[in-house]
Motif scaffolding. Sequence first.
Motif, PDB file in Angstrom:
ATOM      1  N   LYS A   1       0.813  -1.224   0.000  1.00  0.00           N
ATOM      2  CA  LYS A   1       0.000   0.000   0.000  1.00  0.00           C
ATOM      3  C   LYS A   1       0.846   1.274   0.000  1.00  0.00           C
ATOM      4  CE  LYS A   1      -3.638  -2.507   2.451  1.00  0.00           C
ATOM      5  NZ  LYS A   1      -4.433  -2.638   3.684  1.00  0.00           N
ATOM      6  N   SER A   2       2.185   1.108  -0.111  1.00  0.00           N
ATOM      7  CA  SER A   2       3.043   2.291  -0.177  1.00  0.00           C
ATOM      8  C   SER A   2       2.894   2.958  -1.535  1.00  0.00           C
ATOM      9  CB  SER A   2       4.507   1.888   0.039  1.00  0.00           C
ATOM     10  OG  SER A   2       4.985   1.190  -1.099  1.00  0.00           O
ATOM     11  N   GLY A   3       3.392   4.154  -1.635  1.00  0.00           N
ATOM     12  CA  GLY A   3       3.221   4.893  -2.878  1.00  0.00           C
ATOM     13  C   GLY A   3       4.243   4.559  -3.936  1.00  0.00           C
ATOM     14  N   ASN A   4       5.270   3.792  -3.587  1.00  0.00           N
ATOM     15  CA  ASN A   4       6.338   3.479  -4.534  1.00  0.00           C
ATOM     16  C   ASN A   4       5.969   2.255  -5.374  1.00  0.00           C
ATOM     17  OD1 ASN A   4       8.903   1.967  -5.337  1.00  0.00           O
ATOM     18  ND2 ASN A   4       9.723   3.959  -4.709  1.00  0.00           N
ATOM     19  N   ILE A   5       5.875   2.462  -6.699  1.00  0.00           N
ATOM     20  CA  ILE A   5       5.448   1.375  -7.589  1.00  0.00           C
ATOM     21  C   ILE A   5       6.433   0.209  -7.554  1.00  0.00           C
ATOM     22  CG2 ILE A   5       5.132   0.738 -10.017  1.00  0.00           C
ATOM     23  CD1 ILE A   5       2.785   2.185  -8.846  1.00  0.00           C
ATOM     24  N   GLU A   6       7.748   0.523  -7.581  1.00  0.00           N
ATOM     25  CA  GLU A   6       8.748  -0.554  -7.572  1.00  0.00           C
ATOM     26  C   GLU A   6       8.630  -1.408  -6.315  1.00  0.00           C
ATOM     27  OE1 GLU A   6       9.393   2.553  -8.427  1.00  0.00           O
ATOM     28  OE2 GLU A   6       9.824   2.227 -10.560  1.00  0.00           O
ATOM     29  N   LEU A   7       8.379  -0.745  -5.164  1.00  0.00           N
ATOM     30  CA  LEU A   7       8.213  -1.497  -3.918  1.00  0.00           C
ATOM     31  C   LEU A   7       6.934  -2.318  -3.929  1.00  0.00           C
ATOM     32  CD1 LEU A   7       9.398   0.862  -1.025  1.00  0.00           C
ATOM     33  CD2 LEU A   7      10.392  -1.309  -1.750  1.00  0.00           C
ATOM     34  N   GLN A   8       5.877  -1.758  -4.489  1.00  0.00           N
ATOM     35  CA  GLN A   8       4.610  -2.504  -4.587  1.00  0.00           C
ATOM     36  C   GLN A   8       4.809  -3.780  -5.400  1.00  0.00           C
ATOM     37  OE1 GLN A   8       1.470  -0.124  -6.231  1.00  0.00           O
ATOM     38  NE2 GLN A   8       0.949   0.828  -4.267  1.00  0.00           N
ATOM     39  N   ILE A   9       5.401  -3.616  -6.584  1.00  0.00           N
ATOM     40  CA  ILE A   9       5.582  -4.777  -7.479  1.00  0.00           C
ATOM     41  C   ILE A   9       6.531  -5.793  -6.845  1.00  0.00           C
ATOM     42  CG2 ILE A   9       6.485  -5.515  -9.712  1.00  0.00           C
ATOM     43  CD1 ILE A   9       5.450  -2.868 -10.855  1.00  0.00           C
TER      44      ILE A   9
ATOM     45  N   SER B   1      -5.475  -6.942  -1.464  1.00  0.00           N
ATOM     46  CA  SER B   1      -4.758  -5.734  -1.876  1.00  0.00           C
ATOM     47  C   SER B   1      -5.243  -5.156  -3.201  1.00  0.00           C
ATOM     48  CB  SER B   1      -3.257  -6.045  -1.993  1.00  0.00           C
ATOM     49  OG  SER B   1      -2.749  -6.560  -0.790  1.00  0.00           O
ATOM     50  N   LEU B   2      -6.021  -5.900  -3.956  1.00  0.00           N
ATOM     51  CA  LEU B   2      -6.349  -5.476  -5.320  1.00  0.00           C
ATOM     52  C   LEU B   2      -7.005  -4.099  -5.381  1.00  0.00           C
ATOM     53  CD1 LEU B   2      -7.608  -8.791  -7.000  1.00  0.00           C
ATOM     54  CD2 LEU B   2      -5.366  -7.709  -7.151  1.00  0.00           C
ATOM     55  N   ASP B   3      -7.889  -3.805  -4.425  1.00  0.00           N
ATOM     56  CA  ASP B   3      -8.616  -2.526  -4.462  1.00  0.00           C
ATOM     57  C   ASP B   3      -7.704  -1.320  -4.265  1.00  0.00           C
ATOM     58  OD1 ASP B   3     -11.155  -3.455  -5.038  1.00  0.00           O
ATOM     59  OD2 ASP B   3     -11.594  -3.899  -2.934  1.00  0.00           O
ATOM     60  N   SER B   4      -6.557  -1.525  -3.635  1.00  0.00           N
ATOM     61  CA  SER B   4      -5.689  -0.386  -3.307  1.00  0.00           C
ATOM     62  C   SER B   4      -4.533  -0.225  -4.291  1.00  0.00           C
ATOM     63  CB  SER B   4      -5.123  -0.559  -1.890  1.00  0.00           C
ATOM     64  OG  SER B   4      -4.351  -1.740  -1.801  1.00  0.00           O
TER      65      SER B   4
ATOM     66  N   LEU C   1      -1.266  -3.562 -10.154  1.00  0.00           N
ATOM     67  CA  LEU C   1      -2.450  -4.426 -10.169  1.00  0.00           C
ATOM     68  C   LEU C   1      -2.234  -5.608 -11.109  1.00  0.00           C
ATOM     69  CD1 LEU C   1      -5.405  -5.021  -9.450  1.00  0.00           C
ATOM     70  CD2 LEU C   1      -6.090  -3.474 -11.288  1.00  0.00           C
ATOM     71  N   ASN C   2      -1.676  -5.343 -12.274  1.00  0.00           N
ATOM     72  CA  ASN C   2      -1.446  -6.422 -13.237  1.00  0.00           C
ATOM     73  C   ASN C   2      -0.424  -7.427 -12.712  1.00  0.00           C
ATOM     74  OD1 ASN C   2      -3.269  -5.316 -15.058  1.00  0.00           O
ATOM     75  ND2 ASN C   2      -1.702  -4.080 -16.077  1.00  0.00           N
ATOM     76  N   ALA C   3       0.579  -6.922 -11.986  1.00  0.00           N
ATOM     77  CA  ALA C   3       1.555  -7.834 -11.381  1.00  0.00           C
ATOM     78  C   ALA C   3       0.881  -8.732 -10.344  1.00  0.00           C
ATOM     79  CB  ALA C   3       2.687  -7.032 -10.735  1.00  0.00           C
ATOM     80  N   ALA C   4      -0.063  -8.166  -9.583  1.00  0.00           N
ATOM     81  CA  ALA C   4      -0.787  -8.946  -8.570  1.00  0.00           C
ATOM     82  C   ALA C   4      -1.637 -10.028  -9.226  1.00  0.00           C
ATOM     83  CB  ALA C   4      -1.655  -8.019  -7.727  1.00  0.00           C
ATOM     84  N   ILE C   5      -2.313  -9.666 -10.307  1.00  0.00           N
ATOM     85  CA  ILE C   5      -3.122 -10.661 -11.025  1.00  0.00           C
ATOM     86  C   ILE C   5      -2.233 -11.781 -11.547  1.00  0.00           C
ATOM     87  CG2 ILE C   5      -4.554 -11.051 -13.063  1.00  0.00           C
ATOM     88  CD1 ILE C   5      -6.020  -9.649 -10.793  1.00  0.00           C
ATOM     89  N   GLY C   6      -1.076 -11.406 -12.097  1.00  0.00           N
ATOM     90  CA  GLY C   6      -0.145 -12.430 -12.582  1.00  0.00           C
ATOM     91  C   GLY C   6       0.297 -13.370 -11.478  1.00  0.00           C
TER      92      GLY C   6
ATOM     93  N   TYR D   1      -9.926  -7.589 -14.927  1.00  0.00           N
ATOM     94  CA  TYR D   1      -8.598  -7.762 -14.351  1.00  0.00           C
ATOM     95  C   TYR D   1      -7.709  -8.589 -15.298  1.00  0.00           C
ATOM     96  CZ  TYR D   1      -9.851  -6.011  -9.657  1.00  0.00           C
ATOM     97  OH  TYR D   1     -10.200  -5.220  -8.594  1.00  0.00           O
ATOM     98  N   LEU D   2      -8.248  -9.723 -15.760  1.00  0.00           N
ATOM     99  CA  LEU D   2      -7.469 -10.608 -16.632  1.00  0.00           C
ATOM    100  C   LEU D   2      -7.144  -9.937 -17.961  1.00  0.00           C
ATOM    101  CD1 LEU D   2      -9.157 -14.108 -16.189  1.00  0.00           C
ATOM    102  CD2 LEU D   2      -7.042 -13.292 -15.190  1.00  0.00           C
ATOM    103  N   ALA D   3      -8.134  -9.252 -18.538  1.00  0.00           N
ATOM    104  CA  ALA D   3      -7.936  -8.611 -19.837  1.00  0.00           C
ATOM    105  C   ALA D   3      -6.843  -7.546 -19.758  1.00  0.00           C
ATOM    106  CB  ALA D   3      -9.247  -7.999 -20.322  1.00  0.00           C
ATOM    107  N   ASP D   4      -6.874  -6.743 -18.705  1.00  0.00           N
ATOM    108  CA  ASP D   4      -5.845  -5.717 -18.545  1.00  0.00           C
ATOM    109  C   ASP D   4      -4.468  -6.347 -18.355  1.00  0.00           C
ATOM    110  OD1 ASP D   4      -7.706  -3.710 -18.784  1.00  0.00           O
ATOM    111  OD2 ASP D   4      -7.954  -3.422 -16.608  1.00  0.00           O
ATOM    112  N   ALA D   5      -4.409  -7.430 -17.579  1.00  0.00           N
ATOM    113  CA  ALA D   5      -3.128  -8.092 -17.314  1.00  0.00           C
ATOM    114  C   ALA D   5      -2.551  -8.714 -18.582  1.00  0.00           C
ATOM    115  CB  ALA D   5      -3.303  -9.152 -16.228  1.00  0.00           C
TER     116      ALA D   5
END
Length: 651
Positions: free
Chosen positions: A201-209, A230-233, A239-244, A269-273
Amino acid sequence: MMTTADKDILEQLERLRNPDSSVKRDAIEFLTGIRDERVIYPLIKALQDEDQGVQQAAIDALIAYKDEVTVYNVLPLLFNDRVAVRNMAQEILEKIGETGIDLLGEHIKVKDEDVKKMISDILGKLNRPEVIPLLLEMLKDPNLNVRSSAAEGLGRIGDSTVMESLINLLNDDEWVAFFAVVALGRIGNKRSIRPLTGLIKSGNIELQIASIEAIGQIGGDKAIESLLDSLDSLRPESLNAAIGSILRLTHGNIEKLIERFGNDRAFDYLADAVNDIDIDESEVKRDFILAFSLITNPKSSVYILKLISDTDTDTDNAAIVQVTMDALTKLKDEELLIKSLQEENSARVLVSIRVLGMLKSGMAIQALKALFIDSDRDIQIEILHALSRIGGKDSTEFLVDMLSYGEGHVRSAAARGLGELTDTSSVESMLNRLEEEEYSDVVGEIVNALVKIEERHKDPSIIKGLTSNLSNSKSYVREAVLKAIGILGHLNSAELIKHMVSDENWRVRRACIETLSQLSAPGLLDVLITAGSDEKDEVRMLVAQLTGRYSKEKSIDILINLLSDRNDRIIYKAIEGLARLKAIKAIPYLIKLSQKGDLLIQKMSIWALGELSAREAEDTLKLAFNHKDEEIRDAAIDAYRKIRAVSNVII
């Protein structure tokens, strides 16, 4: 007094001063592996040579030492002004540092931050539990690169006792936190999931992924639930990394995702990923295909076909093709599959053809027939197979028409398809084709199809038509028909077949014998007597094989005659048959064969004499005890023991 070894070492050390690089390389190769401390310093000096070949030879030689003395001498090079020298020293210490861990530990607090970073890198790559205390100490270093390196090394070692120290780093500088996340993922302890989830939930994309991927590495139900929570946040990139990760953890079984978010949102979710993630790996592709197959959405089939688009169906991709077919069969989108037949993508076309066949899609027949005209041979064969699955009058008529197509493989596929359909309306056309067909494999498929239809429908026209082809001018037609009559067990054809045992073609003659045997036709042994003198080895071999099954005097006589055959393999088979029939009459012939000629025939004859308990062969067997060939000697001893055992005499 100086030894020869000392002289050799000093000579090579002197050669290291030679300006010729090749001479220096040769000297280093000679010195490599010599356990003498006088060699170490010259090798370290050689690391600074201008020639890269000399440098590499020196690196290899120092690595070969792998002792504390070498570590002690190489360590100072980490402080060298030349970057290349420092890098060479690090490479050496990463290979031999385990012999000098205490020495390395003395340098973890030096002032030079670059050296500390290199020491941390070296300790981490040693992958030894003894370095854990040193790396934990380096986690406290004021330099973030040193802390990052220490965290990375602890992750590589994978000891869960350091987990709390790494978790504490999650609040450190983002660069340090990143390496702590990666390390926690490598260690794989489920207690890390909660703090990693908080970091998502941090603001850093690299840390999230990085946190998402670490949780995916840890795995298990808690990891799946954490990612779902976590998907909603999450922002789109993470988000796509989480789905993967969810797909990898569930192997495509996304029922929990659907249950929590519903079909439509799960589909989005799947289509975007799919559009964002690199899906080159077959396993990832499979997971997405399986996931789409679970979602009730009219576009699921579209995305599945998209996923298969870059698959090379000519290589070893059978598993992914099968998964795709199963998924599309489950979704049953016939209209989309028919539309896909018009695409240029070969993988989509192939899969669509197969699935339409599996769905028995009557509405696809016309489209498949239209596609056939301009397709290559392999696709044409796939179309014929699909039509044979779909069935019906239109499919049958098209397959019948293809019996006269210009390409033999296509005709063969058409006949095979008609066999699957087992429609009696195709019988006449197939029988007529036997008169014209030029390829034996196509004839074989036609005859096999007729057999299947006869077995199902008991159509008298089939036997009549097959029997009439026993006089066909083509030998391969006669052969195929004979085999079919044997399969169908049509005993009434036996007399006609007996008259064919002198056919001009040996394959036909052999097929006659096989068929008569299958039919258990009266008079078979008389046929075997005649065939026992056939000019072709293959025919006589069949005679030897079959005759051994019949326990009659005629059988024994046939096999005895075959003992003088020109083909050794036929003699072996005849001996085997005589032993099986317990043919006492054959003993004199076997004794004769056991004494001279081919060694394998001698051995086989000796074995048979033992099986027949041939007392009259005892003297012959005793002589064979001294045979020059060990296998003959062993066979003779075994046979003799069997004979004596029958008489209750122990030798």
